[in-house]
Design a protein around this motif. Structure first.
Motif, mmCIF file in Angstrom:
data_model
loop_
_atom_site.group_PDB
_atom_site.id
_atom_site.type_symbol
_atom_site.label_atom_id
_atom_site.label_comp_id
_atom_site.label_asym_id
_atom_site.label_seq_id
_atom_site.Cartn_x
_atom_site.Cartn_y
_atom_site.Cartn_z
ATOM 1 N N ARG A 1 0.787 -1.221 0.018
ATOM 2 C CA ARG A 1 -0.074 0.001 0.026
ATOM 3 C C ARG A 1 0.702 1.332 -0.035
ATOM 4 O O ARG A 1 0.375 2.217 -0.750
ATOM 5 C CB ARG A 1 -0.851 0.016 1.208
ATOM 6 N N ARG B 1 0.735 4.363 -2.880
ATOM 7 C CA ARG B 1 0.296 5.610 -2.367
ATOM 8 C C ARG B 1 1.433 6.714 -2.710
ATOM 9 O O ARG B 1 1.226 7.622 -3.544
ATOM 10 C CB ARG B 1 0.247 5.623 -0.912
ATOM 11 N N PRO C 1 -7.323 13.545 -7.684
ATOM 12 C CA PRO C 1 -7.884 12.929 -6.512
ATOM 13 C C PRO C 1 -8.695 11.689 -6.732
ATOM 14 O O PRO C 1 -8.619 10.740 -6.387
ATOM 15 C CB PRO C 1 -8.675 13.998 -5.758
ATOM 16 N N ARG C 2 -9.644 11.861 -8.002
ATOM 17 C CA ARG C 2 -10.550 11.153 -8.157
ATOM 18 C C ARG C 2 -9.806 9.844 -8.629
ATOM 19 O O ARG C 2 -10.186 8.677 -8.527
ATOM 20 C CB ARG C 2 -11.413 11.586 -9.310
ATOM 21 N N ARG C 3 -8.745 9.897 -9.592
ATOM 22 C CA ARG C 3 -7.845 8.759 -10.075
ATOM 23 C C ARG C 3 -7.288 7.946 -8.741
ATOM 24 O O ARG C 3 -7.065 6.903 -8.795
ATOM 25 C CB ARG C 3 -6.893 9.334 -11.137
ATOM 26 N N ARG C 4 -6.742 8.839 -8.133
ATOM 27 C CA ARG C 4 -6.034 8.078 -6.748
ATOM 28 C C ARG C 4 -6.998 7.305 -6.005
ATOM 29 O O ARG C 4 -6.706 6.081 -5.577
ATOM 30 C CB ARG C 4 -5.372 9.053 -5.712
ATOM 31 N N GLN C 5 -8.149 7.832 -5.845
ATOM 32 C CA GLN C 5 -9.081 6.826 -5.302
ATOM 33 C C GLN C 5 -9.563 5.509 -5.971
ATOM 34 O O GLN C 5 -9.761 4.462 -5.276
ATOM 35 C CB GLN C 5 -10.564 7.757 -4.906
ATOM 36 N N GLU C 6 -9.696 5.669 -7.126
ATOM 37 C CA GLU C 6 -9.884 4.647 -7.984
ATOM 38 C C GLU C 6 -8.808 3.639 -7.739
ATOM 39 O O GLU C 6 -9.315 2.536 -7.581
ATOM 40 C CB GLU C 6 -9.814 4.825 -9.463
ATOM 41 N N TYR C 7 -7.360 4.049 -7.634
ATOM 42 C CA TYR C 7 -6.495 3.052 -7.480
ATOM 43 C C TYR C 7 -6.634 2.309 -6.177
ATOM 44 O O TYR C 7 -6.348 1.231 -5.849
ATOM 45 C CB TYR C 7 -5.139 3.631 -7.687
ATOM 46 N N LEU C 8 -6.913 3.231 -5.165
ATOM 47 C CA LEU C 8 -6.713 2.886 -3.720
ATOM 48 C C LEU C 8 -7.885 1.747 -3.582
ATOM 49 O O LEU C 8 -7.931 1.087 -2.600
ATOM 50 C CB LEU C 8 -6.739 3.957 -2.873
ATOM 51 N N PHE C 9 -9.269 2.019 -4.067
ATOM 52 C CA PHE C 9 -10.179 1.010 -4.135
ATOM 53 C C PHE C 9 -10.239 -0.076 -4.893
ATOM 54 O O PHE C 9 -10.935 -0.808 -4.940
ATOM 55 C CB PHE C 9 -11.663 1.832 -3.948
#
Length: 236
Positions: free
Chosen positions: A213, A217, A225-233
């Protein structure tokens, strides 16, 4: 003749015991820490750079090497700042000697600040147009610092638009047990993305769900921000 003792004396004059305690905690020079056994005297990095700037021309490579093998952290870091100066200003022969000195003394480059202050500015630049198999040897070392040197050296290749060595080593170290490697690999992947986002995402696509993780990160830190969330989820 300028000697390592002159540099040591200058650093000792700038030492601050209170700052040394803080540095020791920050670089984990405590029992059980990754820097256990090292010793800080509390000289700021800007002061070390100023000392290096004064001495790099006149301090021989032999004397610089003696400083690099010191038991004092700031003395080793100052030696590396001197070597970086010598490498940047030297001809091919001098650069080769500096590179050889670093490779012969990786055991003294034993914390992340020492690695990050030297590998991208000496090891990587020397290997840009040469055989890079030494990085595979370092990447296979039992020492976390050798492995970090291998990864951080690829920063020079990334700056030259060459990402393949970074990707190859990242694959090899994808599941390294040490958090400091997760950070280094993620950082270099981020640097690739700063120059070629599509290349980074192509590397991440089949790997991001299983990589550590922290590595992920670091790699996607500059994404929207939206693309980061897609990867993190895990929904890319």
């Amino acid at each position: 003749m300028v000697t390592s003792a002159d540099v040591r004396h200058e650093l000792a004059r700038l030492a601050d015991p209170g700052r040394a305690a803080s540095v020791s905690r920050f670089l984990q020079m405590v029992p059980g820490g990754y820097g256990e056994g090292d010793r800080a005297i509390g000289v700021t990095v800007p002061d070390q750079r100023r000392v290096a700037g004064r001495y790099w021309r006149d301090l021989s490579l032999v004397e610089t090497t003696e400083l690099l093998t010191s038991g004092v952290h700031e003395e080793r870091l100052t030696a590396l700042f001197i070597l970086v100066r010598k490498f940047a200003k030297g001809d091919e022969e001098e650069r080769g000697r500096v590179y050889g000195t670093v490779l012969a003394n990786t055991g003294s480059i034993n914390n992340w600040d020492l690695v990050d202050s030297s590998a991208p500015y000496i090891v990587g630049p020397w290997l840009v147009d040469k055989d890079r198999s030494v990085l595979d040897r370092l990447a296979g070392s039992d020492l976390v610092w050798d492995r970090r040197i291998a990864v951080m050296a690829t920063f020079a290749f990334i700056k030259a638009g060459d990402f393949q060595c970074t990707f190859r080593l990242a694959d090899r170290l994808l599941h390294d047990p040490h958090d400091l490697l997760h950070k280094a690999v993620g950082w270099m992947l981020r640097e690739v993305g700063n120059r070629d986002r599509a290349a980074e995402e192509e590397f991440l696509a089949p790997r991001y769900r299983t990589m550590p993780r922290t590595m992920l990160r670091y790699a996607i830190e500059k994404f929207e921000p939206r693309r980061r969330q897609e990867y993190l989820f895990g929904v890319v």
